[in-house]
Scaffold this motif. Structure first.
Motif, mmCIF file in Angstrom:
data_model
loop_
_atom_site.group_PDB
_atom_site.id
_atom_site.type_symbol
_atom_site.label_atom_id
_atom_site.label_comp_id
_atom_site.label_asym_id
_atom_site.label_seq_id
_atom_site.Cartn_x
_atom_site.Cartn_y
_atom_site.Cartn_z
ATOM 1 N N ASP A 121 0.822 -1.216 0.000
ATOM 2 C CA ASP A 121 0.000 0.000 0.000
ATOM 3 C C ASP A 121 0.854 1.263 0.000
ATOM 4 N N GLN A 459 -7.861 7.933 4.208
ATOM 5 C CA GLN A 459 -8.264 6.669 3.582
ATOM 6 C C GLN A 459 -9.316 5.939 4.414
ATOM 7 N N ILE A 464 -11.398 5.113 1.091
ATOM 8 C CA ILE A 464 -10.803 5.279 -0.230
ATOM 9 C C ILE A 464 -9.382 4.738 -0.239
ATOM 10 N N ASP A 465 -9.089 3.875 -1.201
ATOM 11 C CA ASP A 465 -7.717 3.443 -1.442
ATOM 12 C C ASP A 465 -7.118 4.410 -2.453
ATOM 13 N N ARG A 466 -6.217 5.270 -2.009
ATOM 14 C CA ARG A 466 -5.701 6.323 -2.896
ATOM 15 C C ARG A 466 -4.809 5.772 -3.989
ATOM 16 N N THR A 467 -4.408 4.477 -3.915
ATOM 17 C CA THR A 467 -3.616 3.880 -4.985
ATOM 18 C C THR A 467 -4.503 3.193 -6.027
ATOM 19 N N ASN A 468 -5.812 3.176 -5.793
ATOM 20 C CA ASN A 468 -6.751 2.547 -6.727
ATOM 21 C C ASN A 468 -7.204 3.580 -7.751
ATOM 22 N N ARG A 469 -6.853 3.377 -9.014
ATOM 23 C CA ARG A 469 -7.113 4.400 -10.032
ATOM 24 C C ARG A 469 -8.601 4.653 -10.255
ATOM 25 N N SER A 472 -9.303 6.881 -6.709
ATOM 26 C CA SER A 472 -8.319 7.787 -6.099
ATOM 27 C C SER A 472 -8.746 9.250 -6.192
ATOM 28 N N HIS A 473 -9.587 9.601 -7.185
ATOM 29 C CA HIS A 473 -10.054 10.988 -7.307
ATOM 30 C C HIS A 473 -10.947 11.384 -6.120
ATOM 31 N N TYR A 475 -10.179 10.709 -3.043
ATOM 32 C CA TYR A 475 -9.297 10.930 -1.892
ATOM 33 C C TYR A 475 -9.136 12.437 -1.723
#
Length: 593
Positions: A121, A459, A464-469, A472-473, A475
């Motif tokens: 992560d 998060q 929200i998973d900020r690494t999930n494209r 991520s918007h 976040y």
């Protein structure tokens, strides 16, 4: 004219001629199956290549110039990777079980590690796969019979390479390097650290570099946007030259004031400290005006090792850090690892949801021997007089009391053994879970300080998973729930008479800092390179303006309206800062923008 895109890792603009340090050698790796009689000799061949590279970088470590001495620590990390059984051991197992050649086996071992790292992560730890690739590439070169000889640089150049290893640093004529561009690398790679130390622009991850650029080509390295412009047209060259001088003037201005205190026009004092992972970053902290270490991520000492660090190793590391930074305060965060921050010696955990699993303080309480070793080392180092300790991912009262009980046990052991330590060592916790926020008033009675970790708090609060494209918007640092949560923690801390700091990415975001100041937060801790710009923003602000902005933000019902309001206000008050500031941040652009 053509433009190649990459990742900006050191701000600035440089114009010069390209010079290639090395290329990938681009051909495919040989893939062969071996008769049984050659399996043993092939394993010996791999061992020899590893040992050859290990000897080369150990020798290079001794030749590193004094002004780059801190990069010896990165060489140490590469030696750890070489010796890690998850690389060399797995490669030899592939040779033995599959009967394949060393090049193919090593490639497969790296691919296995890449899969493990992709699941992490934390961006910092995901980027460590670049170090594995660098080490593997150099071993592959030795298997192919290539030498480590470095071409001589005759004039000032823009240095280009497939990658720049720490060992290369020892042989480079750094005074002749105007900028760095590499094919490999991520935001936290060695190339970026080297470039920032030298104060030159750098762009990494330029995948088309070797195909598109030749030695001697005129290039512009734009470390603000992360692009390399090839053979620029006259008009574009003039525009970039003008931007280069503007940025250099801005940079000189913020550096002149970086050692001044973070104090507003009307006298509000905000401490500005740094977040770091390694001792080698300390010169950057001091040079950029850092007033201490607000977060020392101790996980790095556990990465890429065949064995866990000993108490003596950790003690010496923490004592060195505290001594170098003295009298500035250093806050050591206890091991914040788990399935999302890979520690090879603990093995991988089979968890369906690692973000909510055995990590941070939970992992420490599960591996009490590892935790006790670290606590003893921290206590022993506390004789320096400027160390604080904080526990991560605290969800409630029970975890604080368990951790403090182990700290008391460590004190008792050291006292009985005759070791000296600071009996009044300040103890704090990371406020990064919504459950901790909700009972902040209760937790404040148990500790000496709070440190708000906004990356995880956002998060977990927003789901929200900020690494999930895909999401991520969403976040959003200035989401009403996030702003109210931070204010609640600040108010609870102050009511209890303890200090509260913030060490997440919001601390280096010019759109967020004035709002945090309006809450009267005591300290912010951020990436060292961002300190001068943030200090200048603080010194140009007034508390009345910050409190008025906070009032408007708290009254705003939606994140869209908040973002628009904040952007309008900040752009009006700090136009010069925002022209360049986002390029100085060692991270992706904040979704708040």
């Amino acid at each position: 004219m053509a433009t190649l895109k990459g990742i900006p890792v050191s701000a600035g603009i440089s114009i010069g001629r390209a010079f290639f340090l090395n290329r990938s050698g681009a051909g495919p790796l040989p893939r062969q199956t071996l008769p049984e009689a050659l399996v043993g000799p092939e394993m010996v061949r791999l061992d020899r290549a590893i040992e050859q590279f290990a000897q080369e970088i150990e020798q290079a470590r001794e030749r590193i110039p004094a002004d780059l001495r801190e990069h010896a620590l990165i060489i140490d990390s590469h030696l750890m990777i070489l010796k890690d059984p998850k690389l060399s051991g797995v490669a030899k197992r592939y040779i033995q079980t599959l009967g394949i050649n060393a090049e193919w086996a090593l490639d497969k071992a790296v691919a296995d590690l890449e899969k493990a790292f992709e699941a992490l992560d934390d961006q910092y730890f995901r980027d460590r796969i670049q170090d594995v690739r660098t080490v593997s590439g150099r071993v592959q070169a030795r298997l192919a019979g290539q030498t480590a000889e470095i071409r001589a640089i005759e004039s000032r150049v823009v240095l280009m390479a497939h990658d720049v290893s720490p060992a290369d640093t020892a042989s480079l004529e750094t005074d002749k390097i105007m900028a760095l561009v590499t094919v490999q690398g991520g935001k936290t790679s060695h190339t970026g650290i080297l470039a920032r130390t030298l104060g030159i622009p750098a762009v990494v991850g330029v995948t088309e570099l070797e195909r598109e650029v030749r030695d001697g080509d005129l290039v512009v390295v734009d470390g603000l946007r992360g692009v390399v412009v090839l053979s620029p047209a006259e008009e574009e060259l003039a525009r970039l030259s003008d931007l280069k001088y503007q940025f250099e003037a801005y940079q000189a201005g913020i550096m002149r004031g970086c050692h001044l205190p973070g104090e507003t026009i009307d006298g509000y004092r905000l401490k500005v400290k740094a977040n770091i992972e390694m001792l080698e970053e300390v010169p950057t902290v001091v040079n950029n005006g850092g007033e201490g270490i607000g977060l020392y991520r101790t996980e790095y000492s556990y990465m890429n090792r065949a064995k866990l660090p000993t108490e003596e190793e950790l003690y010496q590391e923490y004592l060195d850090l505290a001594t170098i930074m003295s009298p500035r305060r250093v806050t050591l965060r206890t091991l914040d690892a788990g399935a999302d921050k890979f520690v090879s010696t603990l093995g991988s955990l089979d968890e369906r949801n690692p973000a909510l699993g055995l990590r941070a303080i939970r992992l420490c309480m599960h591996h009490r021997d590892i935790f006790m070793t670290q606590l003893r080392a921290m206590l022993r180092a506390s004789v320096a007089g400027n160390i604080s300790v904080m526990f991560p991912m605290i969800s409630g009262l029970r975890e604080i009391r368990q951790a403090k009980a182990m700290l008391a046990e460590a004190r008792a052991q050291l006292r009985q053994e005759g070791h000296r330590f600071n009996a009044d060592l300040p103890v704090g916790i990371m406020m990064e879970l919504p459950s901790a926020v909700m009972i902040a008033e209760i937790l404040a009675r148990e500790v000496d300080f709070f440190s708000i970790g906004t990356n995880d708090l956002i998060q977990y609060s927003l789901g929200i998973d900020r690494t999930n494209r895909y999401v991520s918007h969403m976040y959003q640092p200035l989401h009403p729930a996030v702003v109210r949560s931070i204010k609640h923690v600040v108010d609870a801390a102050h009511q209890a008479g303890i200090e509260v700091s913030l060490c997440g990415e919001m601390a280096s975001d010019p759109f967020c800092v004035p709002i945090l100041m309006g809450m009267q937060i005591d300290c912010i801790s951020l990436t060292p390179q961002a300190i001068p710009g943030i200090k200048r923003i603080i010194r140009q602000a007034t508390m009345d303006d910050c409190k008025n902005l906070l009032k408007l933000v708290l009254e705003s019902p939606s994140v869209t309206r908040t973002n628009a309001l904040v952007q309008e206000t900040i752009f009006r008050q700090f136009p010069d800062e925002l022209m360049f500031y986002s390029s100085l941040l060692d991270r992706e652009e904040s979704p708040a923008h």
